[in-house]
Structures are given as C-alpha cells and as structure tokens.
Write an enzyme that holds these catalytic residues in place. Structure first.
Site, PDB file in Angstrom:
ATOM      1  N   LYS A 194      32.658  55.511  51.797  1.00 51.77           N
ATOM      2  CA  LYS A 194      31.681  56.463  51.270  1.00 51.77           C
ATOM      3  C   LYS A 194      32.154  57.828  51.750  1.00 51.77           C
ATOM      4  O   LYS A 194      32.162  58.094  52.957  1.00 51.77           O
ATOM      5  CB  LYS A 194      30.279  56.173  51.818  1.00 51.77           C
ATOM      6  CG  LYS A 194      29.655  54.885  51.292  1.00 51.77           C
ATOM      7  CD  LYS A 194      28.306  54.600  51.912  1.00 51.77           C
ATOM      8  CE  LYS A 194      27.743  53.286  51.371  1.00 51.77           C
ATOM      9  NZ  LYS A 194      26.567  52.808  52.136  1.00 51.77           N
ATOM     10  N   LYS A 214      26.087  42.878  44.030  1.00 51.95           N
ATOM     11  CA  LYS A 214      25.927  42.865  45.493  1.00 51.95           C
ATOM     12  C   LYS A 214      24.465  42.613  45.810  1.00 51.95           C
ATOM     13  O   LYS A 214      23.587  43.343  45.344  1.00 51.95           O
ATOM     14  CB  LYS A 214      26.419  44.203  46.040  1.00 51.95           C
ATOM     15  CG  LYS A 214      25.912  44.613  47.404  1.00 51.95           C
ATOM     16  CD  LYS A 214      26.745  45.779  47.924  1.00 51.95           C
ATOM     17  CE  LYS A 214      25.919  46.837  48.612  1.00 51.95           C
ATOM     18  NZ  LYS A 214      26.718  48.010  49.013  1.00 51.95           N
ATOM     19  N   LEU A 215      24.215  41.565  46.596  1.00 52.02           N
ATOM     20  CA  LEU A 215      22.851  41.184  46.961  1.00 52.02           C
ATOM     21  C   LEU A 215      22.580  41.629  48.382  1.00 52.02           C
ATOM     22  O   LEU A 215      23.343  41.304  49.299  1.00 52.02           O
ATOM     23  CB  LEU A 215      22.693  39.659  46.873  1.00 52.02           C
ATOM     24  CG  LEU A 215      22.991  39.019  45.515  1.00 52.02           C
ATOM     25  CD1 LEU A 215      23.133  37.506  45.668  1.00 52.02           C
ATOM     26  CD2 LEU A 215      21.881  39.351  44.513  1.00 52.02           C
ATOM     27  N   LYS A 216      21.499  42.342  48.568  1.00 52.50           N
ATOM     28  CA  LYS A 216      21.104  42.709  49.931  1.00 52.50           C
ATOM     29  C   LYS A 216      20.469  41.487  50.580  1.00 52.50           C
ATOM     30  O   LYS A 216      19.669  40.780  49.943  1.00 52.50           O
ATOM     31  CB  LYS A 216      20.108  43.871  49.895  1.00 52.50           C
ATOM     32  CG  LYS A 216      20.728  45.179  49.392  1.00 52.50           C
ATOM     33  CD  LYS A 216      21.630  45.810  50.438  1.00 52.50           C
ATOM     34  CE  LYS A 216      22.105  47.188  49.985  1.00 52.50           C
ATOM     35  NZ  LYS A 216      22.922  47.854  51.004  1.00 52.50           N
ATOM     36  N   ASP A 229      25.328  42.226  51.273  1.00 54.79           N
ATOM     37  CA  ASP A 229      25.339  43.354  52.217  1.00 54.79           C
ATOM     38  C   ASP A 229      24.161  43.173  53.168  1.00 54.79           C
ATOM     39  O   ASP A 229      23.005  43.138  52.738  1.00 54.79           O
ATOM     40  CB  ASP A 229      25.219  44.682  51.454  1.00 54.79           C
ATOM     41  CG  ASP A 229      25.397  45.902  52.360  1.00 54.79           C
ATOM     42  OD1 ASP A 229      25.569  45.716  53.588  1.00 54.79           O
ATOM     43  OD2 ASP A 229      25.367  47.035  51.839  1.00 54.79           O
ATOM     44  N   SER A 243      24.210  47.256  43.291  1.00 55.74           N
ATOM     45  CA  SER A 243      23.663  46.840  44.572  1.00 55.74           C
ATOM     46  C   SER A 243      22.187  46.539  44.338  1.00 55.74           C
ATOM     47  O   SER A 243      21.423  47.452  44.004  1.00 55.74           O
ATOM     48  CB  SER A 243      23.851  47.985  45.573  1.00 55.74           C
ATOM     49  OG  SER A 243      23.214  47.688  46.792  1.00 55.74           O
ATOM     50  N   LEU A 266      22.544  55.982  46.903  1.00 61.41           N
ATOM     51  CA  LEU A 266      21.514  56.361  45.924  1.00 61.41           C
ATOM     52  C   LEU A 266      21.603  57.851  45.603  1.00 61.41           C
ATOM     53  O   LEU A 266      20.587  58.537  45.465  1.00 61.41           O
ATOM     54  CB  LEU A 266      20.108  56.025  46.443  1.00 61.41           C
ATOM     55  CG  LEU A 266      19.871  54.671  47.112  1.00 61.41           C
ATOM     56  CD1 LEU A 266      18.385  54.541  47.504  1.00 61.41           C
ATOM     57  CD2 LEU A 266      20.254  53.507  46.215  1.00 61.41           C
ATOM     58  N   GLU A 279      29.393  42.219  53.463  1.00 53.37           N
ATOM     59  CA  GLU A 279      29.426  43.624  53.895  1.00 53.37           C
ATOM     60  C   GLU A 279      28.563  43.815  55.148  1.00 53.37           C
ATOM     61  O   GLU A 279      27.396  43.420  55.179  1.00 53.37           O
ATOM     62  CB  GLU A 279      28.916  44.498  52.732  1.00 53.37           C
ATOM     63  CG  GLU A 279      29.024  45.994  52.976  1.00 53.37           C
ATOM     64  CD  GLU A 279      28.617  46.799  51.730  1.00 53.37           C
ATOM     65  OE1 GLU A 279      28.598  46.235  50.610  1.00 53.37           O
ATOM     66  OE2 GLU A 279      28.301  47.996  51.875  1.00 53.37           O
ATOM     67  N   ASP A 299      31.142  48.793  56.261  1.00 51.87           N
ATOM     68  CA  ASP A 299      30.538  49.995  55.675  1.00 51.87           C
ATOM     69  C   ASP A 299      30.155  50.914  56.844  1.00 51.87           C
ATOM     70  O   ASP A 299      30.927  51.811  57.232  1.00 51.87           O
ATOM     71  CB  ASP A 299      29.331  49.568  54.821  1.00 51.87           C
ATOM     72  CG  ASP A 299      28.490  50.722  54.297  1.00 51.87           C
ATOM     73  OD1 ASP A 299      28.718  51.878  54.687  1.00 51.87           O
ATOM     74  OD2 ASP A 299      27.562  50.484  53.490  1.00 51.87           O
ATOM     75  N   GLY A 335      27.834  53.696  47.746  1.00 52.37           N
ATOM     76  CA  GLY A 335      26.915  54.749  47.319  1.00 52.37           C
ATOM     77  C   GLY A 335      25.740  54.831  48.261  1.00 52.37           C
ATOM     78  O   GLY A 335      25.520  53.954  49.094  1.00 52.37           O
TER      79      GLY A 335
END
Ligand code: OSB
Ligand code: MG
Length: 377
Positions: free
Chosen positions: A271, A170-172, A197, A145, A301, A222, A247, A299
């Site tokens: 999660k 995964k690109l924010k 996301d 991520s 972090l 996402e 999510d 996740g």
C-alpha cells in the site's frame, strides 16, 4: 529497458491546501478490529508553477489498523511536514522523499506529502504517473475485499462479485468467523481464487486453526499475526503450506527486507499510502522481485484520489496478483473526483491524463469537507 523518463528544472512548492474530508460508505465495512461506516481522511493539494498535485492520507481516525491517526497526521502535516517542504525546490520526487526520511515512522503522513508531489511532478512533465514510476499498461486486474458478515450474506456477495468478473475474492476473517466461513464458500465456489485477511487477530497459539486453512486452497493468508511481528510470521510460515502475505508488517523497505530474508512473507501487499510513499513502494516492489516474491496493491477504502494513485502503482511489473482497487461505487454513492473509476470484468482502466489522471469534483468536495486551510511558506 523502458524509455528514460524526462527530467525538468526543480519545482518550487508554493502552497498547500490541507482538507479534512468525510465520505459516508455505501455499506459498513467490518474487519477483525471493528466496523467503519464512513471514510475520514486528509486530502492534500500541493501547488507549484500553477499546477496542483493531490494525495490523500490512508490513516484511520483510531489507531486500530496501524498506529497512525487522522488527528495525529493532520497535526504533523500542518506543523512539521508541510512547513518543511513549502517554499523549497525539489529536483525529483525522490529528493522530496529523502527530505522526509529523518522522521521516525509516520509513514502514512509522509506518504501524503510525497504522493501529492509525484502527481505534481508527473503533471509538470505532462506524463501519466505510471510512466514516471516506470509502469505500463492500460488496465489492471482487481479483486474485492469482502468485510465480515453473516455467512449466507457473504455467499451472496461472493456470487455477485464473481459474476461481475472480479479476479479474486478476499474474505475478512476473525476468531469464530473463519473455518466455517471457508467451508461454506469453498463448497459453493470450488474453483474461485480465494484469499483471507485476518488483520492481525491471531497469535501463534492459533497455529492449529491456521493450519486448518491449508485445506481450502487459498492463494495466501494475509497478515494473520500481530501488526508489528515479522518474527512470528516467519515461525508460522514454517508450519503452514499456504503462503503468508504481509500487509500491516510492511511499512518500510527495512521491514520488507527482514520479512523476505526470513521467509515471513511469500507474497507482499504493497500500500503506497502505508509505506511512506512511492519511493519506498518502488523499492519494496524491486526487493520482492529479487526474492521472486509477487506483490499486489492493497487499499484503504480510498476516495478516487488515493484509488488513482493505487492504480498507477499497480501497473509496475511485479504486481502479479489482483489488487484491492475495485470500483469506487462499491464504497461511495458519489466520489470527490469528476471521473468514474469503475471496473469491467475485474479490470480497472488506468486514468490516462497527466499525473494521476483524475480531477476533483469541487462542488461535491465542498459538501464533504470538514475543514480546510491553506499553508504558504
Ligand atoms: O487490511 O487490507 C486491509 C480496509 C481498511 C483497512 C485495512 C484493509 C482494508 C481492506 C479493504 O482490505 C481494501 C479496499 O477495498 O480498499
Ligand atoms: Mg490487509
């Protein structure tokens, strides 16, 4: 059919250690709601029969991902949830999970207690947590991520992680940092397994922009819309080709049922720490499978403790897409566990000892601990 999991006599919870831990992040992590420079979390030890079970809470200091907070969870753990289980015997982690169901929401705080007991339970049976959950396998596939940053810098990070073998990038994204980013990344990496996301930063008024993402062959988008709005995601999915992955919206089995029944989620990010614990995560996993919807493990972090829980969960059969449980060294210069949770070619080995299979590095943990209290019945 998997082998039946052995049972044992009920375990009495004799004591709990509740710590507040702070770990600096190697690099700041920016998502649409803000930037994190450190990870602050409750670390719980439950003790029974001389065995320790561990878990960490995944709530953030501020209620900017979901509504729970570290301070609120510490208070609830100390004054409500731990007093409720201390001195009691439980015949199975599912029984402890049921004892916590009368409480409304607070899924992350409840998960902290429940997950520590699953670790304890599996250790008392001398089995890896994955076996007790019903999972199998020695490695899991993982992606990364990548937080929000300048586009040239992001291109470098994508290249580096693809070289390391990560199975999905995964690109924010956020408004003003979305379509141009996707154009640049797709131009340079035409065949990469890409997702985005949004962490709830768009609304249905952005439908045209989100439809623009259909051009980039994303595996899924996402959580584009509000953290608590399954209904609007169902509306958006009717207007998008790209599957929506939820999510934030999926905090309980009921949320998952509603999302699946209304076609608001064609993929689910599970999660365990956000969903009240493994009992719920397993039910969400099974429900999604019944709808032919794949899941993957997100996740928050986490330190090595939460990371190990996530890895064990990811060995369940409907985890059909790479998760976010990447190498711990991407997050922390030093972890609070003795083992190193690192990937090779985008694969994370499952720690194979009893329970979560990792142990605390007590020397380093001491330097990272902001507070510590022991609770007894
Ligand atoms: O939305 O999945 C998310 C991190 C913090 C809060 C929310 C999210 C994330 C991540 C990072 O995407 C996942 C990880 O690398 O642990
Ligand atoms: Mg997310």
């Amino acid at each position: 059919m998997p082998d039946p999991v052995p049972t044992r006599a009920p375990l009495r919870i004799d004591a709990a250690d509740l710590r507040l831990v702070r770990l600096p992040l190697v690099t700041p992590f920016t998502i649409s709601t803000g930037t994190m420079t450190e990870k602050v979390f409750p670390l719980l030890t439950l003790r029974a029969d001389g065995i320790d079970g561990y878990a960490e809470g995944v709530m953030d200091p501020l209620p900017d991902y979901l509504e729970e907070t570290v301070a609120g969870a510490m208070d609830l753990l100390r004054n409500v949830l731990l007093p409720q289980v201390l001195g009691r015997s439980f015949a199975h982690p599912q029984e402890l999970a049921r004892a916590l169901t009368p409480w409304r929401a607070n899924y992350m705080a409840r998960a902290t207690v429940e997950m520590a007991f699953w670790d304890l339970w599996a250790k008392s049976l001398n089995l890896p947590l994955q076996t007790v959950l019903g999972g199998a396998g020695d490695v899991i596939d993982v992606g990364v991520s990548l937080g929000i940053g300048p586009i040239p810098d992001t291109l470098d990070r994508v290249a580096r992680h693809l070289e390391q073998g990560y199975k999905r990038i995964k690109l924010k994204v956020k408004p003003g940092h979305d379509l141009a980013l996707l154009e640049a990344v797709r131009r340079d990496f035409p065949t990469a397994h890409l997702t985005v996301d949004a962490n709830s930063c768009y609304t249905l008024a952005d439908t045209a922009l989100l439809q623009g993402m259909d051009a980039f062959d994303l595996d899924y988008i996402e959580q584009p819309l509000a953290w608590d709005d399954i209904h609007d995601h169902a509306t958006l999915q009717q207007r998008l080709k790209t599957p929506i992955c939820l999510d934030e919206c999926i905090r309980s089995v009921e949320h998952a049922r509603k999302a699946l029944q209304t076609d608001a989620a064609r993929v689910i990010n599970i999660k365990v720490g956000r969903s009240g614990g493994f009992a719920n995560a397993l039910r969400i996993h099974d429900l999604a499978e019944a709808f032919s919807v794949p899941v993957w493990c997100g996740g928050m972090l986490e330190s090595g403790i939460g990371r190990a829980h996530n890895i064990h969960l990811s060995t369940m059969p409907n985890f059909r897409k790479p998760g976010d449980t990447s190498s711990a060294s991407r997050y922390f210069t030093r972890d609070i566990i003795a083992e190193r949770l690192e990937t090779t070619d985008g694969r994370m080995p499952v720690p194979k000892g009893p329970g979560i299979g990792v142990s605390l590095d007590l020397d380093y943990l001491k330097t990272a601990t902001l507070s510590q209290e022991t609770l007894t019945p």
